[in-house]
Design an enzyme around this catalytic site. Structure first.
Site, PDB file in Angstrom:
ATOM      1  N   ASP A  85       0.830  -1.197   0.000  1.00  0.00           N
ATOM      2  CA  ASP A  85       0.000   0.000   0.000  1.00  0.00           C
ATOM      3  C   ASP A  85       0.871   1.257   0.000  1.00  0.00           C
ATOM      4  O   ASP A  85       0.550   2.245  -0.658  1.00  0.00           O
ATOM      5  CB  ASP A  85      -0.912   0.020   1.236  1.00  0.00           C
ATOM      6  CG  ASP A  85      -1.989  -1.063   1.165  1.00  0.00           C
ATOM      7  OD1 ASP A  85      -1.988  -1.829   0.166  1.00  0.00           O
ATOM      8  OD2 ASP A  85      -2.809  -1.133   2.099  1.00  0.00           O
ATOM      9  N   GLN A 111       3.907   1.631  -1.248  1.00  0.00           N
ATOM     10  CA  GLN A 111       4.473   1.850  -2.580  1.00  0.00           C
ATOM     11  C   GLN A 111       3.426   2.431  -3.526  1.00  0.00           C
ATOM     12  O   GLN A 111       3.711   3.331  -4.304  1.00  0.00           O
ATOM     13  CB  GLN A 111       5.023   0.534  -3.153  1.00  0.00           C
ATOM     14  CG  GLN A 111       6.314   0.104  -2.484  1.00  0.00           C
ATOM     15  CD  GLN A 111       6.694  -1.318  -2.879  1.00  0.00           C
ATOM     16  OE1 GLN A 111       5.890  -2.252  -2.744  1.00  0.00           O
ATOM     17  NE2 GLN A 111       7.903  -1.499  -3.372  1.00  0.00           N
ATOM     18  N   LYS A 160     -27.075 -15.365  -9.865  1.00  0.00           N
ATOM     19  CA  LYS A 160     -27.813 -14.099  -9.905  1.00  0.00           C
ATOM     20  C   LYS A 160     -27.373 -13.269  -8.702  1.00  0.00           C
ATOM     21  O   LYS A 160     -27.586 -13.649  -7.561  1.00  0.00           O
ATOM     22  CB  LYS A 160     -29.319 -14.345  -9.869  1.00  0.00           C
ATOM     23  CG  LYS A 160     -30.107 -13.069 -10.044  1.00  0.00           C
ATOM     24  CD  LYS A 160     -31.574 -13.353 -10.308  1.00  0.00           C
ATOM     25  CE  LYS A 160     -32.321 -12.089 -10.655  1.00  0.00           C
ATOM     26  NZ  LYS A 160     -32.315 -11.111  -9.566  1.00  0.00           N
ATOM     27  N   ARG A 197     -29.896   1.605 -13.668  1.00  0.00           N
ATOM     28  CA  ARG A 197     -30.957   1.077 -14.506  1.00  0.00           C
ATOM     29  C   ARG A 197     -32.181   2.002 -14.509  1.00  0.00           C
ATOM     30  O   ARG A 197     -32.842   2.143 -15.529  1.00  0.00           O
ATOM     31  CB  ARG A 197     -31.359  -0.297 -13.976  1.00  0.00           C
ATOM     32  CG  ARG A 197     -32.561  -0.810 -14.702  1.00  0.00           C
ATOM     33  CD  ARG A 197     -32.817  -2.257 -14.411  1.00  0.00           C
ATOM     34  NE  ARG A 197     -34.236  -2.504 -14.451  1.00  0.00           N
ATOM     35  CZ  ARG A 197     -34.790  -3.652 -14.211  1.00  0.00           C
ATOM     36  NH1 ARG A 197     -34.045  -4.683 -13.896  1.00  0.00           N
ATOM     37  NH2 ARG A 197     -36.085  -3.800 -14.272  1.00  0.00           N
ATOM     38  N   LYS A 233     -28.886 -18.134 -19.783  1.00  0.00           N
ATOM     39  CA  LYS A 233     -29.039 -17.333 -20.994  1.00  0.00           C
ATOM     40  C   LYS A 233     -28.718 -18.185 -22.207  1.00  0.00           C
ATOM     41  O   LYS A 233     -27.715 -18.904 -22.194  1.00  0.00           O
ATOM     42  CB  LYS A 233     -28.055 -16.155 -20.983  1.00  0.00           C
ATOM     43  CG  LYS A 233     -28.148 -15.296 -19.751  1.00  0.00           C
ATOM     44  CD  LYS A 233     -26.872 -14.505 -19.471  1.00  0.00           C
ATOM     45  CE  LYS A 233     -26.791 -14.253 -17.974  1.00  0.00           C
ATOM     46  NZ  LYS A 233     -25.722 -13.332 -17.570  1.00  0.00           N
ATOM     47  N   LYS A 258     -34.960 -18.547  -9.375  1.00  0.00           N
ATOM     48  CA  LYS A 258     -34.926 -17.881  -8.073  1.00  0.00           C
ATOM     49  C   LYS A 258     -34.945 -18.905  -6.948  1.00  0.00           C
ATOM     50  O   LYS A 258     -35.638 -19.912  -7.027  1.00  0.00           O
ATOM     51  CB  LYS A 258     -36.130 -16.950  -7.936  1.00  0.00           C
ATOM     52  CG  LYS A 258     -36.005 -15.711  -8.793  1.00  0.00           C
ATOM     53  CD  LYS A 258     -35.111 -14.667  -8.166  1.00  0.00           C
ATOM     54  CE  LYS A 258     -35.871 -13.897  -7.142  1.00  0.00           C
ATOM     55  NZ  LYS A 258     -35.765 -12.460  -7.267  1.00  0.00           N
TER      56      LYS A 258
HETATM   57  S1  IVH Z   1     -28.296 -11.113 -17.350  1.00  0.00           S
HETATM   58  C1  IVH Z   1     -31.589  -8.986 -20.491  1.00  0.00           C
HETATM   59  N1  IVH Z   1     -26.988 -12.077 -15.307  1.00  0.00           N
HETATM   60  O1  IVH Z   1     -31.164  -9.414 -12.283  1.00  0.00           O
HETATM   61  C2  IVH Z   1     -31.219  -9.117 -19.073  1.00  0.00           C
HETATM   62  N2  IVH Z   1     -28.642 -10.410 -14.873  1.00  0.00           N
HETATM   63  O2  IVH Z   1     -34.017  -9.567 -11.849  1.00  0.00           O
HETATM   64  C3  IVH Z   1     -29.981  -9.936 -18.928  1.00  0.00           C
HETATM   65  N3  IVH Z   1     -28.842  -9.830 -12.498  1.00  0.00           N
HETATM   66  O3  IVH Z   1     -31.995  -6.685 -14.293  1.00  0.00           O
HETATM   67  C4  IVH Z   1     -29.503  -9.878 -17.540  1.00  0.00           C
HETATM   68  N4  IVH Z   1     -27.271 -11.183 -11.763  1.00  0.00           N
HETATM   69  O4  IVH Z   1     -29.734  -6.634 -13.138  1.00  0.00           O
HETATM   70  C5  IVH Z   1     -27.946 -11.210 -15.706  1.00  0.00           C
HETATM   71  N5  IVH Z   1     -25.713 -13.015 -13.636  1.00  0.00           N
HETATM   72  C6  IVH Z   1     -26.673 -12.163 -14.010  1.00  0.00           C
HETATM   73  C7  IVH Z   1     -27.359 -11.339 -13.103  1.00  0.00           C
HETATM   74  C8  IVH Z   1     -28.345 -10.482 -13.573  1.00  0.00           C
HETATM   75  C9  IVH Z   1     -28.168 -10.258 -11.424  1.00  0.00           C
HETATM   76  C10 IVH Z   1     -29.918  -8.815 -12.415  1.00  0.00           C
HETATM   77  C11 IVH Z   1     -30.046  -7.908 -13.603  1.00  0.00           C
HETATM   78  C12 IVH Z   1     -31.512  -7.943 -13.970  1.00  0.00           C
HETATM   79  C13 IVH Z   1     -32.122  -8.488 -12.748  1.00  0.00           C
HETATM   80  C14 IVH Z   1     -33.432  -9.148 -13.021  1.00  0.00           C
END
Ligand code: IVH
Length: 394
Positions: free
Chosen positions: A53, A55, A140, A161, A318, A342
């Site tokens: 820290d 440095q 999440k 957001r 996703k 969830k």
């Molecule tokens: S992908 C098109 N990945 O959860 C939306 N979202 O409840 C793609 N969130 O608004 C989002 N962890 O802010 C994604 N690993 C994750 C996430 C995540 C938390 C949030 C995100 C979203 C909200 C929805």
């Protein structure tokens, strides 16, 4: 000092008119700036510091002094800007180039299979060929969604957001978050415009330390990491934001112009690219070959929920192929290509000490349970509102 984004830009233009430093000092300032950012990255993102820290502080002081002597050396990506001394008059609002959607939720494997079925039905196989089977999954994160905007590889803005269409401009606060690169890492070329989306969180250990400090100062502790992070980000006094241990973890894109460089074709490639650019990404992300693997992944995250460094409230799956994401598009409120698995709220057992009656502003009476303090998901709980009769009887 009071500044707003507009003023910050005009002072940069002004720097061209300021007296120019000798080449040696300019070179030294550039080196210090890059070196300090490298150490920021090693310390905060990789958790693998190379210097002490002391440095770091010495290099930081040297750059601060050079910039004081030669204002022409101040740049919008100088690490000295991470030490927020500014005071904002208010938060400006700005429209997102692309709407920031929320996610639909599934609560069981059955819900998940229904989601996959809806996705298949929405897919036009005649037009697009077979639906790619793989999903990218990550935990999440229970924080606040944030968008950070890079122009030619330099951080130029940050938006919360907000309502999804319009967010609040929090650029100066976000500069103090050490896991947000001020410049993208690597050689480039970088996309001329890159909007990176992710979550601002506070790690559980940092939250506990912050609350201890709050209490030692006789201040009210924060209810949970998410609240503490939200308050810190929307601060007008940037030095307060700086003192809160926030981290940004990147998981998605907004608008991007790939013309200058090779585009990402899949979510898993994108995660690698974001890491290469210097971002922290959610831990334990995984590419799942099909819907069954997603179920196994969600079960694994749920089982290890307590072991994560930050609060987790589910897993996100996703569609991995980015063209397929685009083709599937969005419903009125959420993507058709992604969904949140969830978890049920955290539970813990404790003893009921007594019941208080709380009088609301409008005269409404709410019974409040007074409990033996108990840890639930990294937070100490000692009071709980008893909203309905069932809960009161229980
Ligand atoms: S992908 C098109 N990945 O959860 C939306 N979202 O409840 C793609 N969130 O608004 C989002 N962890 O802010 C994604 N690993 C994750 C996430 C995540 C938390 C949030 C995100 C979203 C909200 C929805």
């Amino acid at each position: 000092m009071t500044f707003r984004n507009k003023i910050a830009i005009s002072s940069e233009q002004h720097s061209l008119l300021a007296p120019q430093p000798p080449a040696e000092e300019r070179k030294r300032a550039h080196w210090l700036s890059a070196e300090l950012e490298r150490h920021n990255y090693l310390y905060h993102t990789l958790d693998a510091p190379e210097i002490s820290d002391e440095q770091y502080d010495a290099l930081f002081r040297e750059l601060t002094e050079l910039e004081k002597r030669w204002p022409a050396l101040r740049s919008p990506h100088s690490p000295t800007l991470r030490v927020g001394g500014g005071l904002l008059e208010g938060l400006n609002k700005k429209e997102h180039r692309r709407r920031m959607y929320g996610l639909d939720n599934v609560f069981s494997n059955e819900d998940w299979r229904d989601f996959v079925e809806r996705m298949r039905r929405a897919w036009d196989a005649e037009l697009n060929g077979p639906l790619p089977p793989a999903f990218w999954c990550d935990p999440k994160l229970d924080g606040l969604a944030l968008e950070v905007i890079y122009v030619d590889g330099v951080l130029s803005g940050a938006l919360t957001r907000g309502d999804g269409e319009t967010g609040e401009v929090v650029t100066e606060a976000v500069r103090t978050i050490r896991t947000v690169p001020l410049r993208l890492r690597g050689e480039g070329p970088f996309p001329s415009l890159l909007e990176v989306r992710g979550e601002v969180v506070m790690f559980k250990k940092d939250f506990a330390a912050l609350n201890e400090q709050q209490q030692a100062l006789g201040r009210k502790p924060f209810a949970n990491p998410r609240n503490a992070a939200a308050g810190a980000l929307r601060q007008l006094d940037i030095s307060i934001t700086e003192s809160r241990p926030l981290r940004f973890l990147a998981y998605n894109l907004g608008e991007v112009d790939w013309a200058a460089t090779a585009p990402c074709l899949s979510q898993h490639e994108l995660m690698e690219r974001l890491k290469g650019y210097g971002f922290l990404t959610p831990p334990d992300g995984r590419l799942c070959a099909g819907p069954e693997e997603v179920e196994a992944y969600a079960a694994w995250v749920r089982e290890h929920r307590q072991d994560f460094l930050m609060e987790i409230d589910g897993a996100v799956a996703k569609q991995d192929n980015l063209e397929a994401q685009e083709a599937l598009g969005f419903t009125a409120r959420a993507p058709r290509f992604a969904v949140a698995f969830k978890f049920p709220a955290m539970q813990a057992e404790t003893l009921l000490t007594s019941i208080d009656i709380q009088v609301g502003r409008t005269g409404v009476l709410t019974p409040v349970a007074v409990l033996e303090p108990v840890a639930v998901g990294g937070v100490m709980v000692s009071r709980a509102t008893l909203h309905n009769e069932d809960e009161i009887r229980a």
